[in-house]
Design an enzyme around this catalytic site. Structure first.
Site, PDB file in Angstrom:
ATOM      1  N   ASP A 104       2.673  -3.756  -8.096  1.00 47.98           N
ATOM      2  CA  ASP A 104       2.107  -5.097  -8.026  1.00 47.98           C
ATOM      3  C   ASP A 104       1.599  -5.385  -6.609  1.00 47.98           C
ATOM      4  OD1 ASP A 104       4.124  -6.094  -6.386  1.00 47.98           O
ATOM      5  OD2 ASP A 104       5.032  -7.369  -7.896  1.00 47.98           O
ATOM      6  N   ILE A 108       2.409  -6.710  -3.883  1.00 48.49           N
ATOM      7  CA  ILE A 108       3.153  -6.671  -2.610  1.00 48.49           C
ATOM      8  C   ILE A 108       3.985  -5.401  -2.440  1.00 48.49           C
ATOM      9  CG2 ILE A 108       3.265  -9.188  -2.394  1.00 48.49           C
ATOM     10  CD1 ILE A 108       6.147  -9.048  -3.470  1.00 48.49           C
ATOM     11  N   LYS A 109       3.822  -4.428  -3.347  1.00 44.91           N
ATOM     12  CA  LYS A 109       4.637  -3.224  -3.262  1.00 44.91           C
ATOM     13  C   LYS A 109       4.061  -2.206  -2.271  1.00 44.91           C
ATOM     14  CE  LYS A 109       7.919  -4.336  -6.159  1.00 44.91           C
ATOM     15  NZ  LYS A 109       7.473  -5.607  -6.744  1.00 44.91           N
ATOM     16  N   ASN A 110       4.742  -1.061  -2.129  1.00 42.36           N
ATOM     17  CA  ASN A 110       4.347  -0.072  -1.114  1.00 42.36           C
ATOM     18  C   ASN A 110       2.949   0.486  -1.348  1.00 42.36           C
ATOM     19  OD1 ASN A 110       6.831  -0.585  -0.075  1.00 42.36           O
ATOM     20  ND2 ASN A 110       7.663   1.468  -0.348  1.00 42.36           N
ATOM     21  N   ILE A 111       2.537   0.615  -2.612  1.00 37.79           N
ATOM     22  CA  ILE A 111       1.118   0.724  -2.953  1.00 37.79           C
ATOM     23  C   ILE A 111       0.880  -0.234  -4.105  1.00 37.79           C
ATOM     24  CG2 ILE A 111       0.859   3.121  -2.191  1.00 37.79           C
ATOM     25  CD1 ILE A 111       0.726   3.897  -5.195  1.00 37.79           C
TER      26      ILE A 111
END
Length: 354
Positions: free
Chosen positions: A162, A164-167
Protein backbone atom coordinates in the site's frame (compact mmCIF):
# COMPACT_ATOMS: atom_id res chain seq x y z
CA UNK A 1 2.28 3.68 -16.38
CA UNK A 2 2.04 5.56 -19.70
CA UNK A 3 2.92 2.37 -21.57
CA UNK A 4 0.20 0.38 -19.79
CA UNK A 5 -2.47 3.02 -20.46
CA UNK A 6 -1.59 4.15 -23.98
CA UNK A 7 0.35 1.30 -25.55
CA UNK A 8 -0.73 -1.96 -23.91
CA UNK A 9 -4.30 -0.69 -23.64
CA UNK A 10 -5.43 -3.19 -20.97
CA UNK A 11 -5.74 -1.92 -17.41
CA UNK A 12 -6.97 -5.12 -15.75
CA UNK A 13 -4.95 -8.16 -14.75
CA UNK A 14 -2.60 -9.34 -17.49
CA UNK A 15 1.03 -9.44 -18.58
CA UNK A 16 2.14 -6.59 -16.30
CA UNK A 17 1.01 -8.52 -13.24
CA UNK A 18 2.73 -11.64 -14.58
CA UNK A 19 6.00 -9.71 -14.99
CA UNK A 20 5.73 -8.20 -11.50
CA UNK A 21 5.18 -11.61 -9.91
CA UNK A 22 8.22 -13.03 -11.69
CA UNK A 23 10.37 -10.04 -10.72
CA UNK A 24 9.30 -10.31 -7.08
CA UNK A 25 10.18 -14.01 -7.19
CA UNK A 26 13.58 -13.14 -8.63
CA UNK A 27 14.14 -10.57 -5.90
CA UNK A 28 13.22 -13.03 -3.13
CA UNK A 29 14.97 -15.99 -4.83
CA UNK A 30 14.84 -19.62 -3.70
CA UNK A 31 12.20 -20.51 -6.33
CA UNK A 32 9.23 -19.20 -4.35
CA UNK A 33 5.87 -18.64 -6.05
CA UNK A 34 4.45 -15.11 -5.83
CA UNK A 35 0.75 -14.38 -6.33
CA UNK A 36 -0.21 -10.70 -6.36
CA UNK A 37 -3.52 -9.35 -5.06
CA UNK A 38 -4.98 -5.90 -4.52
CA UNK A 39 -4.06 -5.42 -0.84
CA UNK A 40 -2.09 -6.92 2.01
CA UNK A 41 -5.37 -7.69 3.74
CA UNK A 42 -6.54 -9.68 0.71
CA UNK A 43 -3.24 -11.57 0.79
CA UNK A 44 -3.77 -12.52 4.44
CA UNK A 45 -7.43 -13.42 3.86
CA UNK A 46 -6.69 -15.81 0.99
CA UNK A 47 -3.64 -17.26 2.74
CA UNK A 48 -5.73 -18.08 5.81
CA UNK A 49 -8.58 -19.46 3.67
CA UNK A 50 -6.14 -21.80 1.96
CA UNK A 51 -5.15 -23.64 5.15
CA UNK A 52 -7.99 -23.45 7.71
CA UNK A 53 -11.65 -24.43 7.91
CA UNK A 54 -14.69 -22.85 9.57
CA UNK A 55 -14.19 -22.33 13.30
CA UNK A 56 -10.48 -23.13 13.25
CA UNK A 57 -8.30 -20.98 15.47
CA UNK A 58 -5.25 -18.91 14.53
CA UNK A 59 -2.76 -17.64 17.11
CA UNK A 60 -1.48 -14.10 16.56
CA UNK A 61 -0.35 -11.09 18.57
CA UNK A 62 -3.02 -8.62 19.64
CA UNK A 63 -0.47 -5.90 18.92
CA UNK A 64 -1.04 -5.57 15.17
CA UNK A 65 -3.20 -3.67 12.71
CA UNK A 66 -6.82 -4.85 12.72
CA UNK A 67 -6.37 -6.25 9.19
CA UNK A 68 -4.59 -9.30 10.61
CA UNK A 69 -7.62 -10.16 12.75
CA UNK A 70 -10.18 -9.31 10.07
CA UNK A 71 -8.45 -11.62 7.59
CA UNK A 72 -8.97 -14.56 9.94
CA UNK A 73 -12.64 -13.88 10.69
CA UNK A 74 -13.29 -13.24 6.98
CA UNK A 75 -11.95 -16.74 6.30
CA UNK A 76 -14.35 -18.21 8.87
CA UNK A 77 -11.68 -18.65 11.52
CA UNK A 78 -11.25 -17.45 15.07
CA UNK A 79 -8.33 -15.14 15.91
CA UNK A 80 -6.76 -15.94 19.28
CA UNK A 81 -5.06 -12.88 20.70
CA UNK A 82 -1.63 -13.50 22.23
CA UNK A 83 0.77 -11.30 24.16
CA UNK A 84 4.06 -9.98 22.80
CA UNK A 85 7.69 -10.08 23.79
CA UNK A 86 8.20 -6.57 25.26
CA UNK A 87 11.66 -6.28 23.69
CA UNK A 88 10.95 -7.29 20.09
CA UNK A 89 7.17 -6.60 20.03
CA UNK A 90 6.65 -9.92 18.25
CA UNK A 91 4.50 -12.85 19.41
CA UNK A 92 5.28 -14.33 22.83
CA UNK A 93 5.41 -18.09 22.22
CA UNK A 94 5.10 -18.92 25.91
CA UNK A 95 1.84 -17.03 26.04
CA UNK A 96 0.73 -18.58 22.73
CA UNK A 97 1.41 -22.07 24.09
CA UNK A 98 -1.11 -21.47 26.86
CA UNK A 99 -3.79 -20.62 24.29
CA UNK A 100 -3.51 -23.77 22.18
CA UNK A 101 -6.69 -25.83 21.82
CA UNK A 102 -7.88 -28.75 19.71
CA UNK A 103 -9.11 -26.16 17.19
CA UNK A 104 -5.76 -24.41 16.71
CA UNK A 105 -4.62 -24.79 13.10
CA UNK A 106 -2.19 -21.96 12.43
CA UNK A 107 0.02 -19.27 13.88
CA UNK A 108 0.42 -15.80 12.36
CA UNK A 109 3.64 -14.07 13.47
CA UNK A 110 3.47 -10.35 12.71
CA UNK A 111 6.76 -8.74 11.67
CA UNK A 112 6.11 -5.51 13.50
CA UNK A 113 8.01 -2.49 12.10
CA UNK A 114 10.08 -4.88 9.97
CA UNK A 115 11.49 -6.98 12.82
CA UNK A 116 10.79 -10.71 12.83
CA UNK A 117 11.88 -11.68 16.34
CA UNK A 118 12.90 -15.30 16.83
CA UNK A 119 11.38 -16.70 13.65
CA UNK A 120 13.29 -19.95 14.03
CA UNK A 121 11.49 -20.53 17.33
CA UNK A 122 8.13 -19.77 15.69
CA UNK A 123 8.69 -22.51 13.12
CA UNK A 124 9.86 -24.95 15.79
CA UNK A 125 6.68 -24.16 17.76
CA UNK A 126 4.58 -24.73 14.64
CA UNK A 127 6.24 -28.07 13.89
CA UNK A 128 5.78 -29.24 17.47
CA UNK A 129 2.06 -28.44 17.44
CA UNK A 130 1.45 -29.28 13.75
CA UNK A 131 0.42 -25.75 12.77
CA UNK A 132 0.64 -23.85 9.52
CA UNK A 133 2.59 -20.58 9.62
CA UNK A 134 1.21 -17.50 7.89
CA UNK A 135 3.71 -14.67 8.24
CA UNK A 136 2.20 -11.19 8.25
CA UNK A 137 5.18 -9.49 6.65
CA UNK A 138 3.36 -6.29 5.68
CA UNK A 139 6.08 -4.27 7.45
CA UNK A 140 9.04 -6.42 6.48
CA UNK A 141 9.63 -6.28 2.73
CA UNK A 142 13.41 -6.41 2.26
CA UNK A 143 14.23 -7.45 5.82
CA UNK A 144 16.70 -10.33 6.09
CA UNK A 145 16.77 -13.08 8.70
CA UNK A 146 19.83 -15.29 9.11
CA UNK A 147 21.11 -14.05 5.77
CA UNK A 148 17.90 -14.69 3.81
CA UNK A 149 15.21 -12.25 2.73
CA UNK A 150 11.85 -12.60 4.45
CA UNK A 151 9.65 -14.35 1.91
CA UNK A 152 12.43 -16.46 0.46
CA UNK A 153 11.81 -19.22 3.01
CA UNK A 154 9.09 -20.44 5.34
CA UNK A 155 5.51 -21.67 4.91
CA UNK A 156 3.30 -18.80 3.70
CA UNK A 157 4.38 -15.14 3.71
CA UNK A 158 2.13 -12.15 3.00
CA UNK A 159 3.32 -8.70 1.94
CA UNK A 160 1.56 -5.36 1.60
CA UNK A 161 2.31 -2.80 -1.10
CA UNK A 162 0.00 0.00 0.00
CA UNK A 163 0.95 3.66 -0.22
CA UNK A 164 3.19 3.82 2.86
CA UNK A 165 4.97 0.45 2.77
CA UNK A 166 8.63 -0.28 1.89
CA UNK A 167 7.57 -0.49 -1.76
CA UNK A 168 4.14 0.50 -3.04
CA UNK A 169 1.79 -0.23 -5.89
CA UNK A 170 -0.58 2.47 -4.63
CA UNK A 171 -2.50 -0.50 -3.26
CA UNK A 172 -1.46 -4.13 -3.45
CA UNK A 173 -0.20 -7.24 -1.74
CA UNK A 174 1.26 -10.67 -2.38
CA UNK A 175 1.13 -14.24 -1.10
CA UNK A 176 4.48 -16.03 -1.28
CA UNK A 177 4.90 -19.77 -0.80
CA UNK A 178 6.28 -22.97 -2.27
CA UNK A 179 3.11 -24.91 -1.40
CA UNK A 180 1.55 -25.73 -4.78
CA UNK A 181 -1.92 -26.26 -3.29
CA UNK A 182 -1.84 -22.83 -1.66
CA UNK A 183 -0.61 -21.23 -4.89
CA UNK A 184 -3.42 -22.85 -6.90
CA UNK A 185 -6.05 -21.86 -4.34
CA UNK A 186 -4.93 -18.22 -4.10
CA UNK A 187 -4.60 -17.82 -7.88
CA UNK A 188 -8.17 -18.98 -8.38
CA UNK A 189 -9.63 -17.28 -5.31
CA UNK A 190 -8.30 -13.84 -6.32
CA UNK A 191 -10.35 -14.12 -9.52
CA UNK A 192 -13.72 -14.98 -7.97
CA UNK A 193 -12.78 -18.66 -7.73
CA UNK A 194 -12.70 -19.13 -11.52
CA UNK A 195 -10.49 -22.15 -12.19
CA UNK A 196 -7.27 -21.46 -14.13
CA UNK A 197 -8.36 -17.93 -15.03
CA UNK A 198 -4.89 -16.60 -14.10
CA UNK A 199 -3.30 -18.48 -16.99
CA UNK A 200 -5.89 -17.12 -19.42
CA UNK A 201 -5.45 -13.53 -18.25
CA UNK A 202 -1.68 -13.71 -18.49
CA UNK A 203 -2.15 -14.70 -22.16
CA UNK A 204 -4.51 -11.79 -22.79
CA UNK A 205 -7.54 -14.09 -22.91
CA UNK A 206 -10.73 -14.50 -20.86
CA UNK A 207 -12.55 -17.52 -19.49
CA UNK A 208 -16.07 -17.57 -20.98
CA UNK A 209 -17.00 -21.08 -19.91
CA UNK A 210 -15.45 -22.04 -16.60
CA UNK A 211 -15.71 -23.90 -13.31
CA UNK A 212 -15.80 -22.60 -9.72
CA UNK A 213 -14.95 -24.99 -6.87
CA UNK A 214 -14.80 -22.64 -3.86
CA UNK A 215 -15.54 -19.13 -2.67
CA UNK A 216 -13.56 -16.44 -4.43
CA UNK A 217 -13.23 -12.66 -4.42
CA UNK A 218 -12.37 -9.82 -6.74
CA UNK A 219 -8.91 -9.53 -5.24
CA UNK A 220 -6.70 -9.59 -8.34
CA UNK A 221 -4.07 -6.92 -8.94
CA UNK A 222 -4.45 -4.71 -12.02
CA UNK A 223 -1.81 -3.99 -14.63
CA UNK A 224 -1.84 -0.35 -13.50
CA UNK A 225 -0.88 -1.25 -9.94
CA UNK A 226 1.68 -3.81 -11.10
CA UNK A 227 3.34 -1.18 -13.30
CA UNK A 228 3.86 1.04 -10.27
CA UNK A 229 5.17 -1.92 -8.28
CA UNK A 230 7.71 -2.88 -10.96
CA UNK A 231 9.22 0.62 -10.90
CA UNK A 232 9.23 0.66 -7.10
CA UNK A 233 10.97 -2.72 -6.94
CA UNK A 234 13.78 -1.38 -9.14
CA UNK A 235 14.21 1.52 -6.70
CA UNK A 236 14.08 -0.59 -3.55
CA UNK A 237 17.84 -0.89 -3.18
CA UNK A 238 17.88 2.93 -3.01
CA UNK A 239 14.92 3.16 -0.62
CA UNK A 240 16.12 0.52 1.87
CA UNK A 241 19.40 2.15 3.00
CA UNK A 242 17.63 5.50 3.41
CA UNK A 243 15.14 3.94 5.80
CA UNK A 244 17.90 2.10 7.66
CA UNK A 245 20.09 5.21 7.93
CA UNK A 246 17.22 7.28 9.30
CA UNK A 247 16.45 4.62 11.91
CA UNK A 248 20.10 4.37 12.98
CA UNK A 249 20.30 8.16 13.28
CA UNK A 250 17.24 8.25 15.52
CA UNK A 251 18.82 5.59 17.72
CA UNK A 252 22.14 7.39 17.90
CA UNK A 253 20.81 10.89 18.64
CA UNK A 254 17.93 9.95 20.94
CA UNK A 255 19.86 7.39 23.01
CA UNK A 256 21.12 10.16 25.30
CA UNK A 257 17.59 11.17 26.33
CA UNK A 258 16.38 9.71 29.60
CA UNK A 259 12.76 8.64 29.39
CA UNK A 260 12.98 7.00 25.97
CA UNK A 261 13.60 3.35 25.10
CA UNK A 262 14.05 1.66 21.73
CA UNK A 263 12.49 -1.47 20.31
CA UNK A 264 15.08 -4.22 19.83
CA UNK A 265 16.08 -3.96 16.16
CA UNK A 266 19.25 -4.46 14.09
CA UNK A 267 18.87 -1.93 11.31
CA UNK A 268 21.63 -3.60 9.32
CA UNK A 269 19.20 -6.44 8.57
CA UNK A 270 15.80 -4.85 9.26
CA UNK A 271 14.34 -2.51 6.66
CA UNK A 272 11.94 -0.55 8.88
CA UNK A 273 8.47 0.38 7.76
CA UNK A 274 7.97 2.58 10.83
CA UNK A 275 10.27 3.76 13.63
CA UNK A 276 8.63 3.03 16.99
CA UNK A 277 10.05 4.05 20.33
CA UNK A 278 8.78 3.81 23.89
CA UNK A 279 8.04 6.95 25.88
CA UNK A 280 8.27 6.12 29.57
CA UNK A 281 6.70 7.60 32.72
CA UNK A 282 3.29 8.25 31.17
CA UNK A 283 4.55 11.04 28.89
CA UNK A 284 3.71 9.54 25.49
CA UNK A 285 0.58 11.58 24.83
CA UNK A 286 2.16 14.81 26.03
CA UNK A 287 5.11 14.30 23.68
CA UNK A 288 2.79 13.51 20.80
CA UNK A 289 0.80 16.73 21.34
CA UNK A 290 4.02 18.75 21.74
CA UNK A 291 5.35 17.46 18.41
CA UNK A 292 2.02 17.97 16.68
CA UNK A 293 1.99 21.61 17.75
CA UNK A 294 5.37 21.95 16.03
CA UNK A 295 4.00 20.45 12.83
CA UNK A 296 5.58 17.02 13.38
CA UNK A 297 3.21 14.12 12.77
CA UNK A 298 3.60 10.92 14.78
CA UNK A 299 1.62 7.68 15.01
CA UNK A 300 0.49 5.10 17.53
CA UNK A 301 0.90 1.59 16.09
CA UNK A 302 -1.34 -0.13 17.28
CA UNK A 303 -4.46 -0.20 19.43
CA UNK A 304 -4.67 -3.75 20.86
CA UNK A 305 -7.20 -5.89 19.04
CA UNK A 306 -8.34 -7.72 22.17
CA UNK A 307 -9.81 -4.40 23.32
CA UNK A 308 -12.02 -4.12 20.22
CA UNK A 309 -15.62 -5.23 20.81
CA UNK A 310 -15.74 -7.49 17.75
CA UNK A 311 -12.69 -9.48 18.90
CA UNK A 312 -12.85 -9.14 22.67
CA UNK A 313 -13.11 -12.20 24.89
CA UNK A 314 -13.82 -12.37 28.61
CA UNK A 315 -10.86 -12.31 31.01
CA UNK A 316 -8.20 -11.74 28.35
CA UNK A 317 -5.42 -9.66 29.84
CA UNK A 318 -2.19 -9.20 27.90
CA UNK A 319 0.11 -7.22 30.19
CA UNK A 320 3.04 -6.62 27.82
CA UNK A 321 0.75 -5.58 24.98
CA UNK A 322 -1.21 -3.21 27.19
CA UNK A 323 1.90 -1.59 28.66
CA UNK A 324 3.59 -1.21 25.30
CA UNK A 325 0.47 0.36 23.80
CA UNK A 326 0.53 3.07 26.48
CA UNK A 327 4.15 3.94 25.61
CA UNK A 328 4.54 3.37 21.88
CA UNK A 329 5.08 6.28 19.49
CA UNK A 330 6.12 6.15 15.82
CA UNK A 331 8.37 8.90 14.50
CA UNK A 332 8.41 10.11 10.87
CA UNK A 333 10.24 7.61 8.66
CA UNK A 334 10.17 7.42 4.87
CA UNK A 335 12.66 7.90 2.01
CA UNK A 336 11.47 11.46 1.41
CA UNK A 337 12.63 12.74 4.80
CA UNK A 338 15.74 14.90 4.55
CA UNK A 339 18.49 15.08 7.16
CA UNK A 340 17.26 18.60 7.94
CA UNK A 341 13.76 17.26 8.56
CA UNK A 342 15.08 14.55 10.84
CA UNK A 343 17.26 16.94 12.80
CA UNK A 344 14.18 19.08 13.43
CA UNK A 345 12.32 16.06 14.81
CA UNK A 346 15.24 15.10 17.06
CA UNK A 347 15.69 18.68 18.29
CA UNK A 348 12.01 18.97 19.15
CA UNK A 349 12.09 15.74 21.18
CA UNK A 350 15.19 17.01 23.00
CA UNK A 351 13.41 20.25 23.76
CA UNK A 352 10.45 18.39 25.23
CA UNK A 353 12.63 16.40 27.62
CA UNK A 354 14.70 19.35 28.87
Amino acid sequence: MRRVILEDGYLGMGQEVCHFEKELGGFLKNKVQVTCVNSGTAALHLAVMSVIGPGDEVLLPSFTFVASFQAITAAGGQPVACDIDPDTLTIDLNDAAGRLTKKTRAIMPVHYSGGVGDLKAVYAFARKHKLRVIEDAAHAFGTTYQGKRVGSFGDIVCFSFDGIKNITCGEGGAVVTKDKKVVEFVKDARLLGVRKDTEKRFKGQRSWEFEVLHQGYRYHMSNLLAAIGRVQLKKFLRFAPVRQTLAKEYQKKLARISGLEFVERDYNTVVPHIFPLLVKNGRRDALRIFLQEKGIETGIHYYPNHWLKFFSKKNVHLPATERIYSEILSLPLHPGISHVDQRRVIAAIGEFFK
